[in-house]
Design an enzyme around this catalytic site. Structure first.
Site, mmCIF file in Angstrom:
data_model
loop_
_atom_site.group_PDB
_atom_site.id
_atom_site.type_symbol
_atom_site.label_atom_id
_atom_site.label_comp_id
_atom_site.label_asym_id
_atom_site.label_seq_id
_atom_site.Cartn_x
_atom_site.Cartn_y
_atom_site.Cartn_z
ATOM 1 N N ALA A 113 0.868 -1.189 0.000
ATOM 2 C CA ALA A 113 0.000 0.000 0.000
ATOM 3 C C ALA A 113 0.895 1.227 0.000
ATOM 4 O O ALA A 113 2.064 1.154 0.384
ATOM 5 C CB ALA A 113 -0.894 -0.004 1.227
ATOM 6 N N GLY A 125 -2.430 2.289 -5.496
ATOM 7 C CA GLY A 125 -2.560 2.643 -6.901
ATOM 8 C C GLY A 125 -1.518 3.607 -7.409
ATOM 9 O O GLY A 125 -1.609 4.060 -8.541
ATOM 10 N N GLY A 127 1.137 2.637 -8.176
ATOM 11 C CA GLY A 127 1.683 1.822 -9.269
ATOM 12 C C GLY A 127 0.678 1.656 -10.402
ATOM 13 O O GLY A 127 0.957 0.960 -11.376
ATOM 14 N N GLU A 133 -6.662 -4.312 -8.374
ATOM 15 C CA GLU A 133 -6.366 -4.618 -6.962
ATOM 16 C C GLU A 133 -7.655 -4.570 -6.149
ATOM 17 O O GLU A 133 -7.929 -5.453 -5.333
ATOM 18 C CB GLU A 133 -5.357 -3.609 -6.408
ATOM 19 C CG GLU A 133 -3.956 -3.835 -6.932
ATOM 20 C CD GLU A 133 -2.971 -2.732 -6.561
ATOM 21 O OE1 GLU A 133 -1.777 -2.972 -6.618
ATOM 22 O OE2 GLU A 133 -3.420 -1.610 -6.242
HETATM 23 O O1 LIG Z 1 -1.109 -0.056 -5.107
HETATM 24 C C1 LIG Z 1 -0.086 -0.428 -5.586
HETATM 25 C C2 LIG Z 1 0.119 -0.516 -7.049
HETATM 26 O O2 LIG Z 1 -1.004 -0.059 -7.739
HETATM 27 C C3 LIG Z 1 1.040 -0.837 -4.709
HETATM 28 O O3 LIG Z 1 0.621 -1.862 -3.912
HETATM 29 C C4 LIG Z 1 1.429 0.342 -3.915
HETATM 30 O O4 LIG Z 1 1.778 1.368 -4.806
HETATM 31 C C5 LIG Z 1 2.610 0.016 -3.014
HETATM 32 O O5 LIG Z 1 3.728 -0.195 -3.787
HETATM 33 P P1 LIG Z 1 5.128 -0.497 -3.152
HETATM 34 O O6 LIG Z 1 5.034 -1.803 -2.466
HETATM 35 O O7 LIG Z 1 6.020 -0.552 -4.362
HETATM 36 O O8 LIG Z 1 5.486 0.614 -2.250
#
Ligand SMILES: O=C(CO)[C@H](O)[C@H](O)COP(=O)(O)O
Length: 929
Positions: A113, A125, A127, A133
């Site tokens: 997250a 999100g 990413g 998700e």
């Molecule tokens: O929601 C997401 C992707 O859409 C990821 O879970 C969120 O961005 C966390 O990423 P990370 O583990 O690289 O910090």
């Protein structure tokens, strides 16, 4: 499998591990992510359908699941990936996959997250995978969120980073504007997410796996009731989904410097243990009774005021469908929502506590008896209240836990295999973990892994992974195997030869002359083959070496350039601290910021400055060693083949035998070198492909990300923002002087009087607005570029005491200070933008692009030439060895033409001995086949 009875969340009155040493404090953020991920995978059981999350944290979980599958510790797992990236990773790791259509109920989802608030609401999100998700995690019975402690926030949006909203591309700017407007009170800036181009600039909108765009909301303040906010966002027709995951997480695993914290949404604990000391407290008859009765019966309960948040639940209940034929644990969220997978299911039931009064009332209220006729609203209300209370001091008192559902695992009875810190933690060894988010060169690196009993390696290009090297090492197998076969077979032949004096001779053959001639021709041909191999090897190694050095030099130059830019910016920032005009300085807080920033920039410059030459020197040493080895091999083999030819022609049998033995060993060495070069060839080709893929996927985290010597984005962004602040501060210093000193007309004797007169001086243009965006200059403002020239006209002549004797607004001394300030601003404005190219490693990306296009092809070509040369030498010399023996043992001319009779010792063919032969030779001649 974790449940509400998970011992991790046992509420205890014992002080938690306040005094535990910070065992994990030295770990990097990446390592903390891995620890959280590994912990989460402990929840996975054979036969489960698992939602596979997306992001740099979730990738560790996916890799771990695959590892356990490969080790046979997990079986029959079906993964449902939440993005195409995770899909690719899972496929490459051999995890069987499915989707929600085929598996509408997911047992467990594990995902990272971007933010987690104290009530376990999430932002996800960043990413870009939020929709998938949310669909998959919303359909999960249990949703385990894994984060490192940097993700903990006080309120949603509290990190200052984006809260993403997925929107349809159609009129996306309209939707963006609506969203910004919606949260205007929270100081919201809504930006359409853009792809970063190879030059570091923004190009086209970033597109999600579903073909949509993302609008990022940057919030200055808390947006208040998240449910209301969620509803409002989803009401816009252009919005597909938002990245707030409210009430979805059932378990949170946080890896931080104080240890690993596992927090369940304590559904059961709240019912059983909320007040165990209460004399009226009676645990419900069975766990399921409590939840089931609350949810299914919808009983009115006892009318307790705690049901103050019941509206939400009522609404939810109305929306819930009836398709609840799934197998649910009472603590599973799917059952809480009891829904059909719609939005209601995935929206939380977060209800914020409104005001102190209500909270106070709650505290004073007598504890009520828990009973199986609890209403769902009561449970929810009570639950949320307690969660909020329990985590209220999340940040301030992270180490001090007394009777709350958060519990540090270190030192507790539930510590299990994590006891003793990272060193005893199960599994997460750097060696055997696939650490790629985007697996680089995934296809070409699937090779048998020597360290894993030749099971296929799936981790992609990763030079920090021993398994990668073990699998590349396998590509050298043909060379090594040939070396062994050759050593053994030819070795045995030599032994037989020496033991039994078994000699090949030509004179027993009928056509001795032809055979001898044929043999000689072959010897010449094979010697030529070996010689050509030697030439190829010398030429190839020379070109390879030159190319390798050229590539290395290019990389080092690029790195030097980066260091230079960093140092320049640092110097100009430091210089800015000394800027003053008539003792008007830039504000102290800006100076402090400059100091802090310079520390970061210096660290980046020093690390890069030290690391690159060091690595380059190591690489050079290896290349020079390889070069020397190859030159030696080429020379020795060339000499060997020609001298061997000569000696065998001259029939120096004994010397030939010595040559044969040395040639035997040298051929084996050459085969080994062939193997080594096959490995090198593959490693370099893998690297070239990996670089290319990395360039093509600029936003993905890869194995390259962790080893690239590029300036991190945070430092770059900070520097850019800070340099803008500094430029504005310098301009403010200048303008303060212009307005408050130069353009005033004080009387003699007054403060700041130096007899200034004439038309007022124009001020400098402040280049950036309050948001540090470029600002349009007013017509009367001077640009940094031409200010000095214009102000020249406002300079007066002065007395030795500094009073103007001619018309003018600035004395020559002060003019000098103004020019210094302007030059400083100019330098900052021009030196910091190159930093932009370091953002997202764009600078390195460009370097890689040019390496893959300009440097890789010749490197690979020359390596092939070297390997071919080695191959030719091996084969040529190998065949020469056999022929040397054959040819050196040929009979002398007289023997060939001698009467054949003496050759027949047993009288069956003839009866004479050749007088030119020694006894021994005669005997051997007879033994010839
Ligand atoms: O929601 C997401 C992707 O859409 C990821 O879970 C969120 O961005 C966390 O990423 P990370 O583990 O690289 O910090």
């Amino acid at each position: 499998m974790g449940s509400a009875f998970d011992p991790f969340v046992t509420v205890t009155d014992e002080p938690a591990v306040v005094n535990s040493p910070p065992l994990l404090s030295n770990l990097t953020q990446e390592e903390l992510k891995k620890i959280a991920a590994y912990k989460a995978v402990e929840f996975v059981e054979s036969g489960m359908v698992i939602g596979l999350g997306t992001g740099s944290t979730a990738k560790h979980a996916v890799a771990r699941i695959s590892e356990l599958l490969q080790e046979g510790k997990l079986k029959d797992i079906i993964g449902i990936p939440t993005s195409t990236t995770t899909h690719e990773q899972a496929v490459s790791l051999g995890i069987p996959l499915s989707d929600l259509d085929s598996h509408p109920v997911v047992d467990l989802s594990i995902d990272g997250a971007d933010e987690v608030d104290p009530a376990l609401n999430l932002v996800k999100g960043r990413g870009g995978s939020l929709l998938r998700e949310k669909m998959i995690e919303g359909a999960s019975k249990k949703f385990v969120v894994i984060v490192d402690e940097s993700k903990l926030v006080k309120y949603i949006g509290g990190s200052g980073l984006a809260v993403p909203v997925e929107v349809v591309p159609f009129c996306c700017d309209f939707t963006r504007g609506k969203l910004e407007e919606l949260f205007r009170e929270a100081g919201c800036v809504a930006k359409l997410r853009m792809k970063i181009g190879s030059n570091g600039g923004e190009t086209t909108p970033a597109v999600t796996d579903n073909g949509n765009y993302v609008v990022d909301l940057y919030l200055e303040r808390d947006i208040g009731d998240l449910e209301v906010a969620s509803e409002a966002i989803l009401r816009f027709p252009g919005v597909v989904e938002h990245g707030m995951f409210l009430g979805m997480a059932t378990t949170l695993i946080v890896a931080g410097k104080f240890g690993v914290t596992v927090k369940d949404r304590p559904w059961k604990e709240l019912l059983y243990q909320s007040d165990p000391d209460d004399p009226d407290f009676e645990p419900p008859e069975s766990e399921s009774d409590v939840v089931d009765s609350g949810i299914e019966s919808g009983d009115e309960g006892d009318g307790d005021d705690d049901s103050a948040g019941g509206d939400d639940s009522d609404n939810e209940s109305e929306k819930d469908g009836g398709d609840n034929d799934r197998e649910c644990d009472n603590n599973d969220r799917v059952c809480e929502n009891d829904g059909d997978g719609g939005r209601d299911q995935i929206r939380g039931k977060r209800k914020r506590q409104e005001g102190e009064g209500e909270e106070g009332q709650r505290e004073k209220k007598p504890k009520r008896k828990e009973s199986k006729d609890l209403r769902e609203e009561d449970i929810m209300e009570r639950l949320e209240f307690e969660i909020e209370e329990a985590v209220a001091n999340w940040f301030d008192e992270f180490q001090i836990r007394r009777g709350d559902p958060l519990k540090l695992i270190l030192g507790s009875p539930n510590f299990g295999s994590w006891k003793g810190g990272i060193s005893l933690a199960p599994g997460p060894s750097a060696d055997d973990v696939v650490s790629d988010y985007l697996l680089l060169a995934a296809h070409r690196t699937k090779r048998p892994d020597i360290l894993r009993a030749f099971k296929p390696y799936h981790g992609g290009w990763n030079i920090t992974n021993n398994h990668y090297w073990a699998s590349v090492g396998f590509t050298g197998a043909p060379g090594f195997i040939l070396a062994v076969i050759w050593l053994l077979s030819f070795g045995s032949l030599l032994v037989v030869y020496h033991c039994f004096k078994w000699r090949v001779c030509v004179k027993a053959k009928g056509s001795s002359f032809d055979t001898r001639r044929f043999c000689f021709i072959l010897l010449i041909v094979f010697t030529c083959v070996a010689a050509v191999g030697c030439i190829l090897l010398s030429v190839g190694q020379d070109k390879f070496h030159t190319e390798a050095m050229r590539t290395l030099k290019y990389v080092v130059n690029q790195s030097d350039y980066t260091v230079e830019i960093l140092q320049n910016v640092t110097q100009y920032l430091s210089l800015a601290k000394t800027i003053n005009v008539t003792e008007i300085y830039i504000p102290p807080n800006v100076m402090d910021e400059i100091d802090k920033l310079n520390v970061n920039l210096n660290t980046a410059a020093v690390t890069l400055g030290e690391k690159t030459p060091d690595t380059a020197a190591k690489i050079k040493r290896v290349f020079y060693a390889v070069r020397s080895a190859l030159i030696t091999v080429a020379t020795v083999m060339l000499i060997l083949s020609f001298v061997g030819l000569l000696l065998s022609v001259l029939r120096h049998q004994h010397v030939v035998h010595i040559f044969v033995v040395s040639g035997w060993i040298l051929v084996a060495v050459t085969f080994v070198l062939c193997g080594v070069f096959l490995i090198l060839n593959n490693a370099i080709s893998d690297t070239c492909v990996a670089m290319k893929e990395w360039v093509d996927h600029p936003h993905a985290e890869t194995a390259l990300s962790s080893i690239l010597p590029c300036v991190d984005q945070q430092t770059t962004n900070q520097t850019l923002a800070q340099s803008k602040v500094v430029i504005n501060s310098i301009v403010t210093v200048v303008n303060t002087f212009v307005y408050a000193v130069a353009n005033t007309n004080p009387s003699p004797g007054q403060d700041r009087y130096y007899n200034q007169s004439g038309p007022p001086m124009p001020p400098l243009c402040i280049p950036f607005d309050a948001n540090m965006e470029d600002r349009q200059c007013s017509p009367w403002e001077l640009s940094i570029e031409n200010a000095s020239t214009v102000w020249e006209n406002y300079k007066c002549e002065v007395t030795p005491s500094g009073v103007c004797t001619t018309v003018g607004r600035v004395t020559p001394d002060t003019f000098g200070q103004l020019v210094a300030a302007v030059n400083e601003s100019y330098a900052l404005e021009h030196y910091t933008p190159p930093l932009l190219s370091f953002r997202d490693c764009n600078f390195v990306r460009e370097t890689f692009m040019s390496i893959t296009s300009d440097y890789c092809p010749p490197l690979e070509r020359n390596l092939r030439i070297v390997t071919a040369g080695l191959g030719l030498i091996s084969v040529g010399v190998l065949l020469c060895l056999v022929l040397w023996i054959f040819y050196a043992n040929r009979p002398q001319r007289e023997e060939v033409f001698a009467d054949p009779r003496p050759q027949i010792k047993d009288g069956s063919v003839g009866n004479g001995l050749d007088n030119h032969h020694s006894d021994d030779e005669t005997k051997l001649s007879v033994e010839c086949v």
